[in-house]
Design a protein around this motif. Structure first.
Motif, PDB file in Angstrom:
ATOM      1  N   MET A  54      18.373 -23.766  -0.500  1.00  0.00           N
ATOM      2  CA  MET A  54      19.699 -23.147  -0.464  1.00  0.00           C
ATOM      3  C   MET A  54      20.391 -23.260  -1.824  1.00  0.00           C
ATOM      4  O   MET A  54      21.147 -22.389  -2.229  1.00  0.00           O
ATOM      5  CB  MET A  54      20.596 -23.825   0.586  1.00  0.00           C
ATOM      6  N   SER A  86      25.511 -19.262  -1.672  1.00  0.00           N
ATOM      7  CA  SER A  86      24.648 -19.933  -0.708  1.00  0.00           C
ATOM      8  C   SER A  86      25.436 -20.860   0.211  1.00  0.00           C
ATOM      9  O   SER A  86      25.076 -21.034   1.378  1.00  0.00           O
ATOM     10  CB  SER A  86      23.550 -20.710  -1.427  1.00  0.00           C
ATOM     11  N   SER A  87      26.505 -21.464  -0.290  1.00  0.00           N
ATOM     12  CA  SER A  87      27.317 -22.355   0.546  1.00  0.00           C
ATOM     13  C   SER A  87      27.983 -21.579   1.683  1.00  0.00           C
ATOM     14  O   SER A  87      28.068 -22.082   2.817  1.00  0.00           O
ATOM     15  CB  SER A  87      28.372 -23.068  -0.302  1.00  0.00           C
ATOM     16  N   PHE A  90      25.343 -20.869   4.251  1.00  0.00           N
ATOM     17  CA  PHE A  90      24.949 -22.037   5.034  1.00  0.00           C
ATOM     18  C   PHE A  90      25.841 -22.217   6.255  1.00  0.00           C
ATOM     19  O   PHE A  90      25.361 -22.577   7.335  1.00  0.00           O
ATOM     20  CB  PHE A  90      24.983 -23.292   4.168  1.00  0.00           C
ATOM     21  N   TRP A  93      24.503 -20.007   8.823  1.00  0.00           N
ATOM     22  CA  TRP A  93      23.273 -20.511   9.439  1.00  0.00           C
ATOM     23  C   TRP A  93      23.593 -21.574  10.487  1.00  0.00           C
ATOM     24  O   TRP A  93      22.927 -21.650  11.526  1.00  0.00           O
ATOM     25  CB  TRP A  93      22.327 -21.072   8.385  1.00  0.00           C
ATOM     26  N   MET A 111      18.485 -28.263  -0.680  1.00  0.00           N
ATOM     27  CA  MET A 111      19.594 -27.672   0.059  1.00  0.00           C
ATOM     28  C   MET A 111      20.859 -27.675  -0.802  1.00  0.00           C
ATOM     29  O   MET A 111      21.705 -26.797  -0.672  1.00  0.00           O
ATOM     30  CB  MET A 111      19.822 -28.427   1.365  1.00  0.00           C
TER      31      MET A 111
END
Length: 303
Positions: A54, A86-87, A90, A93, A111
């Motif tokens: 990530m 990406s944060s 996340f 997700w 990550m």
């Protein structure tokens, strides 16, 4: 009666609102692959969400040092096609996993992009919102601090691993075990060798997770793909990188003809690859999750 009617209407409104919020589309992520592992005798189908690489970063300082450079530019490198950090992905997700309710979430390292208190707190806070178990494999970026030579042995990041153990973790199910080994340094620790031996002796099928892909002469095209991407082979095994005696022994044990290992899942290389480590053991190198990708792993008795 009118008052009761208003209360009912209001209640329905909030139920619909809550439903829509829970099931709202998650536009910044996608399941890019579904991988199936066949284990004869498995009585039900198991589902896992697999994430890797990530490279999340919560900006704390402008200069990340000579190795990583400018923080803003670094963060922009780990986005999906729409430019979503990406944060942010996340958090989606986590919401997706809570809806899907798989057996668990498997995270295969990197990550976070570098070790900082803010990055670790962001990761930990989101994992606390996860309503299913997880297994977290250590990556090399978790262990890189731009401002210190090493990450302290009592750092908060270690509390995210099972029993605070990064070298080797085992998650046992009735018909199989998922084992996670720390190989982010391109070597395997002695304690991982002993722990893997104990799991093998139990006789259950093993699914092995590691951050860095393993290499054997049978999977030569993986070496070529890694060199073409990075200039050097970001893989582990004789003929690719120098290995310690412990690492060689671990691989010999894990990938022997008698080994109960049935599949290997790795990351680190930022591309997708699937090939045979041995005549019976398949390795999947999973593409990076910062690009919006996630993988579903299904374990079942037959196709």
């Amino acid at each position: 009666m009118k008052r009761i009617g208003n209360v009912i209407v209001t209640l329905i409104f909030f139920i619909v609102l809550a439903y829509n919020a829970y099931y709202a589309p998650l536009p910044d992520i996608k399941v890019s692959n579904t991988e199936t592992v066949i284990i004869p005798g498995v009585e039900k189908e198991y589902t896992f969400l697999f994430l890797t690489d990530m490279h999340m970063a919560i900006k704390t300082k402008q200069d990340l040092g000579a190795s990583l450079g400018d923080a803003d530019e670094r963060m922009k490198a780990f986005v999906n096609e729409e430019g979503i950090l990406s944060s942010t992905q996340f958090t989606e997700w986590i919401a997706y996993a809570n809806r899907l309710k798989p057996e668990g979430v498997l995270m295969c390292g990197d990550m976070i992009d570098y070790y900082s208190q803010e990055n670790v707190e962001f990761l930990a806070d989101n994992l606390q919102k996860l309503k299913v178990p997880y297994l977290y494999v250590l990556g090399n970026h978790e262990m890189y601090s731009p401002w210190n030579e090493t990450v302290a042995e009592d750092a908060e990041i270690y509390h995210l691993f099972r029993e605070n153990n990064t070298a080797f973790q085992a998650w046992e199910f009735p018909e199989f075990t998922i084992c996670a080994v720390d190989n982010q340094s391109y070597q395997v620790a002695p304690e991982a060798l002993d722990a893997m031996q104990k799991e093998i002796e139990k006789g259950k099928p093993i699914i092995l997770l590691a951050h860095v892909p393993f290499y054997t002469s049978q999977i030569e095209t993986l070496k070529e793909a890694s060199i073409n991407t990075w200039g050097v082979p970001l893989i582990i095994g004789e003929g690719a990188r120098d290995t310690t005696e412990v690492t060689r022994e671990f691989m010999k044990m894990a990938f022997s003809d008698e080994s109960p290992v049935v599949a290997v899942f790795t990351g680190d290389n930022h591309f997708y690859y699937k090939g045979m480590l041995t005549d019976k053991i398949e390795e999947c190198v999973i593409d990076p999750s910062f690009a919006g990708n996630g993988t579903i792993i299904k374990i079942k008795a037959k196709e």
